[in-house]
Design a protein around this motif. Structure first.
Motif: not given
Ligand SMILES: [Ca+2]
Ligand SMILES: Nc1ncnc2c1ncn2[C@@H]1O[C@H](COP(=O)(O)OP(=O)(O)O)[C@@H](O)[C@H]1O
Ligand SMILES: C=C(OP(=O)(O)O)C(=O)O
Ligand SMILES: [Mn+2]
Length: 713
Positions: A376-381, A564-566
């Motif tokens: 969840a944290t990773w995918s912003n979903q 990419p992930q800011a």
């Molecule tokens: Ca994220």
């Protein structure tokens, strides 16, 4: 050696023709030079006889005693003169005190030296504060051998004899493995929250200091000490941090592996024999029991890895990770507490100096970290990853994240502190950790820790040449026969590393100190490809970007996601700061104003598109940009202002194609560029929101200016 050998236990050519029988063995091999006397070359039995009658005697001739103790110089020394015997006793007691279990009735029985070399002048010490009782355990019956400040050669032998996965690479470097963890584990870092740290440190949301209590620290400390004392031998390094003699810190590192001892030998400042003799009690001690896990049933533990800092006890405990970078970066965290208390700014930056004494700092985020992130944290979903569950404590329902834990290894493509501070035309002061005091800058460390992935002799000759005997090469892959390292191979990890003493770089500035910096270069590896290769910053912009600490990660996951992930890491080192970021920012701003330093933002990341479509900007171009900053030519170039980020960008730089200076030129899809730029600006804004409630420095003017210095759209 086990098979049938001559009675001296060693195989040798000469033994085919024993002395007494004369030349009756195999016919002598003739050499080219017939004029030379036969006994000058290729002699078998007629050379100078060895000055030993037995093989043991021969071996004892080979190794002579180390240089005797250095006399203590000066009046004070004469006053305090203690006998060699007394000094040795004090050292043993100090190390025994370090290794004492605080729970048991007895401290460890220490023996100096390798257990494999029994009886060779080894000294024994009991920890004198503890008296044995009948309830003693087996551990109190056994000896702990300790190897104190061994030389690189001795550590090589220890590693090769006793540690799996240790080899000599063709360059002479010691290639070894760090085990399951090949990067730092910031989420497993814990800091003891007590009366001292309660008010001083930054706690809560956004802080890297995840709290633990004193008792739990002692549980882990005991676990580490018991583990270390259960081993045949431990390594003890007594060394220094900080080249500024007024603010030098004495550190002791107790570890189980020769690899760790050699790593810290290279990375910390090495004491002279005299300094080592007079070392006394350390200011800070690390217990590295990295092979042994922490206990998940212990309070505050969320994995099998724990890196625990106790500032009151001046101790750090490492359990469950052998990644050597934890030690150096752990100590860096400690310096981020100790130095600001003395009004000295600690900096996560590289540092070098020109021939004329102009100093530059290179800030940038760290390399690889191991992160266990939920999907969840990773995918912003978030919504799709939530489910309704019943609370175990009452009848209410609540939303819970579906913790699909992905062991993600996120890697920042290094931002360039080490690479760009290592510059053949400039003196290297240090690659990673510095202090800025009233006296100027000083390196905290005595070595460098360079990334090796894709390393080439052509692009980074100084780092390439520093990889030689004495250097620790972590997690690289090499040819099993030639021992030639393949730097492109990332089979073990993307985060392959070399740790070498700073004097392996030919133009290192020893001692590693310099005057006040002239240029403050903020490095960002922008994998979105929208930040310009270089921008000149106002003081407010420098503060804005320093506090933001932006870079982009390119993540590798099991399912091969690569986007990419800011990431934003306050002060370009949020994992290491101990106090609130605004404290460090205020100090930086004050020092920059006082000494007239200029801020720059340099994108060492993508150009011509985001990760996947664009390319990383050529190192050669970045070097030309940095050259122009150092020479002063960029200060007076002509500039234009970019939209959204409001950055001043030069129109021309010698040796760099002008069209790449404004990223819009390099994108074929101009709308995609605009969208990406807005997306990144939005991420900056979101991130900075938490800082808007803090005042930076004494005047609120600065705070407002800093807020205004971010993206506007
Ligand atoms: Ca994220
Ligand atoms: N344009 C560039 N500028 C700086 N580094 C680059 C560039 N292109 C590729 N690199 C590579 O990126 C890495 C930078 O890492 P490093 O200097 O170790 O970063 P840090 O010390 O900030 O963690 C090196 O492996 C370097 O070879
Ligand atoms: C030592 C480290 O930092 P850097 O990447 O800045 O060299 C690390 O992250 O392990
Ligand atoms: Mn580095």
């Amino acid at each position: 050696m086990d098979n049938k050998a001559p009675d001296n236990g060693e195989f040798s050519f000469a033994s085919n023709t024993p002395r007494s029988t004369g030349r009756k063995g195999l016919p002598k091999i003739q050499t080219q030079d017939h004029n030379k006397k036969a006994n000058d070359v290729c002699h078998d039995d007629s050379g100078t006889p060895v000055k030993a009658k037995t093989i043991d005697e021969l071996h004892s001739l080979q190794r002579k005693k180390s240089a005797p103790t250095t006399p203590i110089k000066g009046a004070q020394g004469a006053f305090n003169a203690i006998s060699e015997e007394e000094r040795q006793k004090q050292q043993l007691q100090s190390i025994s005190a370090s290794l004492a279990s605080l729970m048991r009735e007895t401290g460890p029985k220490l023996v100096k030296g390798d257990p494999a070399r029994k009886g060779e002048g080894q000294q024994i010490a009991h920890h004198h504060h503890y008296t044995p009782t009948i309830s003693a355990t087996d551990s109190s019956l056994k000896f702990t051998h300790y190897l104190h400040n061994l030389s690189p050669a001795e550590l090589y032998e220890q590693a090769i004899k006793y540690e799996k996965g240790s080899f000599i690479a063709s360059s002479g470097a010691l290639a070894t493995l760090s085990g399951a963890k090949t990067g730092r584990s910031p989420r497993d870092k814990r800091v003891v929250r007590d009366e001292t740290t309660e008010d001083d440190l930054w706690w809560g949301k956004g802080s890297p200091n995840i709290e633990m209590d004193e008792h739990t620290f002692m549980v882990n400390r005991e676990r580490a000490v018991d583990y270390l004392n259960s081993l045949d031998k431990v390594f003890v390094n007594d060394q220094f941090l900080n080249w500024d003699p007024e603010h030098r810190i004495k550190v002791r590192i107790v570890s189980a592996r020769a690899y760790h001892s050699l790593f810290m030998h290279n990375m910390c400042i090495r004491p002279t024999p005299e300094e080592l003799e007079n070392f006394g009690t350390p200011d800070f001690t690390i217990y590295n029991a990295g092979q042994f896990p922490c206990n998940r049933y212990t309070h505050y533990m969320t994995s099998s890895t724990s890196i625990d800092i106790n500032l009151a006890r001046k101790e750090m405990v490492i359990l469950g990770t052998q990644y050597a970078g934890e030690m150096k970066k752990g100590l860096f965290g400690v310096m981020h507490y100790l130095m600001p208390k003395r009004q000295i700014l600690s900096l996560h930056s590289g540092c070098n100096m020109g021939k004329d004494g102009d100093v530059a700092l290179f800030f940038g985020l760290s390399g690889t970290v191991n992160l266990e992130l939920n999907r969840a944290t990773w995918s912003n979903q978030l919504p799709t990853d939530m489910c309704l569950v019943r609370s175990p404590h009452d009848t209410r329902f609540y939303y819970k994240l579906l913790l699909t834990i992905l062991p993600l290894v996120l890697f920042v493509a290094g931002t360039g502190k080490t690479t760009l501070s290592t510059d053949h035309n400039r003196y290297l002061i240090g690659d990673d950790e510095h202090c800025w005091s009233e006296n100027g800058v000083s390196n905290i460390e005595g070595g460098c820790y360079a990334k090796c992935i894709d390393l080439s002799r052509e692009k980074e000759p100084d780092i390439w040449n520093a990889i030689k005997f004495g250097t620790v090469l972590e997690n690289v892959v090499f040819d099993e026969h030639t021992r030639e390292v393949d730097y492109v191979d990332s089979s073990v990890t993307e985060n392959t590393r070399a740790a070498y003493p700073i004097d392996y770089i030919p133009n290192a500035k020893i001692p590693c100190v310099g005057p006040h910096p002239k240029n403050i270069i903020l490095l960002a590896c922008d994998a979105f490809g929208v930040l310009p290769p270089v921008s000149k910053l106002s003081l407010a912009q420098t503060m804005y970007h320093f506090i933001s600490g932006y870079t982009a990660l390119v993540a590798g996951t099991e399912d091969g996601i690569k986007e990419p992930q800011a990431t934003f890491s306050a002060c370009f080192g949020a994992a290491f700061i101990m106090m609130h970021p605004t404290k460090y920012a205020a100090m930086l701003s004050e020092k920059m104003q006082k000494h007239g330093a200029t801020g720059w933002l340099v994108n060492t990341g993508w150009s011509g598109g985001s990760y996947g479509s664009g390319k990383r900007i050529k190192l050669a171009y970045t070097r030309r940009i940095i050259d122009a900053i150092h020479s002063g030519s960029l200060l007076n170039a002509s500039y234009k202002k970019t939209e959204v980020f409001g950055l001043e960008i030069p129109t021309e730089i010698e040796g760099v194609p002008s069209e790449i200076l404004d990223p819009v030129n390099t994108w074929t899809d101009k709308n995609a560029y605009k969208d990406t730029q807005l997306k990144l600006a939005g991420l900056f804004k979101n991130n900075f929101a938490v800082f808007t409630n803090y005042k930076i420095g004494k005047n609120s003017m600065l705070t407002e200016e800093i807020l205004a210095a971010g993206p506007n759209y």
